[in-house]
Scaffold this motif. Sequence first.
Motif, PDB file in Angstrom:
ATOM      1  N   CYS A  10     -12.056 -11.061  -2.495  1.00 25.95           N
ATOM      2  CA  CYS A  10     -12.162 -11.478  -1.086  1.00 25.95           C
ATOM      3  C   CYS A  10     -11.509 -10.463  -0.151  1.00 25.95           C
ATOM      4  N   VAL A  11     -10.340  -9.961  -0.546  1.00 23.73           N
ATOM      5  CA  VAL A  11      -9.638  -8.972   0.281  1.00 23.73           C
ATOM      6  C   VAL A  11     -10.445  -7.683   0.350  1.00 23.73           C
ATOM      7  N   CYS A  12     -11.022  -7.277  -0.765  1.00 23.08           N
ATOM      8  CA  CYS A  12     -11.840  -6.058  -0.766  1.00 23.08           C
ATOM      9  C   CYS A  12     -13.051  -6.215   0.159  1.00 23.08           C
ATOM     10  N   GLU A  13     -13.652  -7.381   0.137  1.00 22.48           N
ATOM     11  CA  GLU A  13     -14.783  -7.643   1.031  1.00 22.48           C
ATOM     12  C   GLU A  13     -14.335  -7.623   2.492  1.00 22.48           C
ATOM     13  N   ALA A  14     -13.193  -8.232   2.768  1.00 24.04           N
ATOM     14  CA  ALA A  14     -12.660  -8.227   4.138  1.00 24.04           C
ATOM     15  C   ALA A  14     -12.348  -6.809   4.588  1.00 24.04           C
ATOM     16  N   LEU A  15     -11.854  -5.988   3.675  1.00 24.54           N
ATOM     17  CA  LEU A  15     -11.560  -4.583   4.012  1.00 24.54           C
ATOM     18  C   LEU A  15     -12.828  -3.783   4.290  1.00 24.54           C
ATOM     19  N   ARG A  16     -13.897  -4.122   3.622  1.00 26.10           N
ATOM     20  CA  ARG A  16     -15.163  -3.440   3.911  1.00 26.10           C
ATOM     21  C   ARG A  16     -15.587  -3.732   5.359  1.00 26.10           C
ATOM     22  N   ARG A  17     -15.279  -4.917   5.819  1.00 29.03           N
ATOM     23  CA  ARG A  17     -15.642  -5.308   7.179  1.00 29.03           C
ATOM     24  C   ARG A  17     -14.625  -4.835   8.225  1.00 29.03           C
ATOM     25  N   ASP A  21      -7.529  -2.514   8.925  1.00 31.74           N
ATOM     26  CA  ASP A  21      -6.545  -3.594   8.937  1.00 31.74           C
ATOM     27  C   ASP A  21      -5.468  -3.325   7.884  1.00 31.74           C
ATOM     28  N   SER A  22      -4.278  -2.946   8.350  1.00 29.63           N
ATOM     29  CA  SER A  22      -3.205  -2.597   7.416  1.00 29.63           C
ATOM     30  C   SER A  22      -2.676  -3.823   6.669  1.00 29.63           C
ATOM     31  N   GLY A  23      -2.768  -5.000   7.271  1.00 33.19           N
ATOM     32  CA  GLY A  23      -2.348  -6.218   6.582  1.00 33.19           C
ATOM     33  C   GLY A  23      -3.212  -6.501   5.361  1.00 33.19           C
ATOM     34  N   LEU A  25      -4.800  -4.189   3.719  1.00 35.20           N
ATOM     35  CA  LEU A  25      -4.452  -3.150   2.744  1.00 35.20           C
ATOM     36  C   LEU A  25      -3.227  -3.542   1.928  1.00 35.20           C
ATOM     37  N   LEU A  26      -2.231  -4.096   2.610  1.00 38.50           N
ATOM     38  CA  LEU A  26      -1.032  -4.521   1.888  1.00 38.50           C
ATOM     39  C   LEU A  26      -1.365  -5.657   0.921  1.00 38.50           C
ATOM     40  N   MET A  27      -2.210  -6.591   1.349  1.00 34.98           N
ATOM     41  CA  MET A  27      -2.623  -7.671   0.446  1.00 34.98           C
ATOM     42  C   MET A  27      -3.318  -7.102  -0.785  1.00 34.98           C
ATOM     43  N   GLN A  28      -4.191  -6.131  -0.544  1.00 32.82           N
ATOM     44  CA  GLN A  28      -4.890  -5.505  -1.659  1.00 32.82           C
ATOM     45  C   GLN A  28      -3.888  -4.841  -2.596  1.00 32.82           C
ATOM     46  N   PHE A  29      -2.925  -4.137  -2.030  1.00 37.65           N
ATOM     47  CA  PHE A  29      -1.911  -3.465  -2.836  1.00 37.65           C
ATOM     48  C   PHE A  29      -1.095  -4.475  -3.641  1.00 37.65           C
ATOM     49  N   GLU A  30      -0.664  -5.555  -2.995  1.00 42.25           N
ATOM     50  CA  GLU A  30       0.100  -6.590  -3.695  1.00 42.25           C
ATOM     51  C   GLU A  30      -0.697  -7.195  -4.847  1.00 42.25           C
ATOM     52  N   LEU A  31      -1.954  -7.496  -4.595  1.00 43.65           N
ATOM     53  CA  LEU A  31      -2.792  -8.089  -5.642  1.00 43.65           C
ATOM     54  C   LEU A  31      -3.039  -7.111  -6.785  1.00 43.65           C
ATOM     55  N   LEU A  32      -3.261  -5.846  -6.461  1.00 38.70           N
ATOM     56  CA  LEU A  32      -3.449  -4.848  -7.522  1.00 38.70           C
ATOM     57  C   LEU A  32      -2.193  -4.744  -8.385  1.00 38.70           C
ATOM     58  N   CYS A  42      -2.055   2.897  -7.481  1.00 42.20           N
ATOM     59  CA  CYS A  42      -1.596   4.265  -7.188  1.00 42.20           C
ATOM     60  C   CYS A  42      -2.583   4.991  -6.284  1.00 42.20           C
ATOM     61  N   SER A  43      -3.866   4.823  -6.555  1.00 41.43           N
ATOM     62  CA  SER A  43      -4.885   5.453  -5.713  1.00 41.43           C
ATOM     63  C   SER A  43      -4.809   4.944  -4.282  1.00 41.43           C
ATOM     64  N   LEU A  44      -4.571   3.650  -4.132  1.00 40.85           N
ATOM     65  CA  LEU A  44      -4.457   3.073  -2.798  1.00 40.85           C
ATOM     66  C   LEU A  44      -3.242   3.640  -2.067  1.00 40.85           C
ATOM     67  N   VAL A  45      -2.133   3.792  -2.781  1.00 43.83           N
ATOM     68  CA  VAL A  45      -0.931   4.377  -2.165  1.00 43.83           C
ATOM     69  C   VAL A  45      -1.219   5.811  -1.720  1.00 43.83           C
ATOM     70  N   GLU A  46      -1.888   6.575  -2.573  1.00 42.36           N
ATOM     71  CA  GLU A  46      -2.189   7.960  -2.231  1.00 42.36           C
ATOM     72  C   GLU A  46      -3.112   8.070  -1.022  1.00 42.36           C
ATOM     73  N   SER A  47      -4.101   7.175  -0.945  1.00 39.13           N
ATOM     74  CA  SER A  47      -5.079   7.289   0.131  1.00 39.13           C
ATOM     75  C   SER A  47      -4.651   6.608   1.431  1.00 39.13           C
ATOM     76  N   SER A  48      -3.772   5.619   1.350  1.00 39.33           N
ATOM     77  CA  SER A  48      -3.448   4.828   2.545  1.00 39.33           C
ATOM     78  C   SER A  48      -1.958   4.655   2.778  1.00 39.33           C
ATOM     79  N   ARG A  49      -1.167   5.565   2.281  1.00 44.74           N
ATOM     80  CA  ARG A  49       0.286   5.447   2.397  1.00 44.74           C
ATOM     81  C   ARG A  49       0.746   5.235   3.837  1.00 44.74           C
ATOM     82  N   GLY A  50       0.178   5.963   4.761  1.00 47.34           N
ATOM     83  CA  GLY A  50       0.583   5.865   6.161  1.00 47.34           C
ATOM     84  C   GLY A  50       0.419   4.472   6.742  1.00 47.34           C
ATOM     85  N   LYS A  51      -0.576   3.750   6.256  1.00 49.30           N
ATOM     86  CA  LYS A  51      -0.811   2.389   6.742  1.00 49.30           C
ATOM     87  C   LYS A  51       0.043   1.367   5.994  1.00 49.30           C
ATOM     88  N   LEU A  52       0.388   1.667   4.752  1.00 50.04           N
ATOM     89  CA  LEU A  52       1.142   0.719   3.932  1.00 50.04           C
ATOM     90  C   LEU A  52       2.646   0.790   4.153  1.00 50.04           C
TER      91      LEU A  52
END
Length: 145
Positions: A10-17, A21-23, A25-32, A42-52
């Motif tokens: 659900c979070v991945c789908e919301a992120l596609r839309r 939204d950094s919130g 992204l954090l949910m996605q990171f927490e769930l991963l 790790c890939s998410l941290v590398e690609s979106s560190r500035g937002k997280l």
Amino acid sequence: MQRSAHSLDCVCEALRRHPSDSGLLLMQFELLCFLQKDREACSLVESSRGKLINHPDFYSLVIALYRRLGENQMALTEAQDWSNERSSCDALKVLADCWFTSGRHDRYVYAITEAAKCSENDPNLLALSLQAQLDASSKSIPAVL
């Protein structure tokens, strides 16, 4: 676990839309992290560190992630950054633990002592601090070294 996996979908789908939204992204990171999808996290941290990085739980999550992967030096680097940016008792405790894991007991003593100073109501932390200071002063004991 199934609900968490569904939540991740659900979070991945919301992120596609809403990709900025950094919130989300954090949910996605927490769930991963919770699902132990460590490489994806790790890939998410590398690609979106500035937002997280601005989220309060970022450092504790990323440090736990790196430690789980056995990347103790990366965990230590993150703990140092956390302690420098947001000098809190939690940051100092994690930094002390990372120093201990990396074998830098001199730095561990300093960090655990600082953590004990900011958390005077924690008798266990105070005891660890006193024990670390005692061990550091007993350089003739081979087990301490």
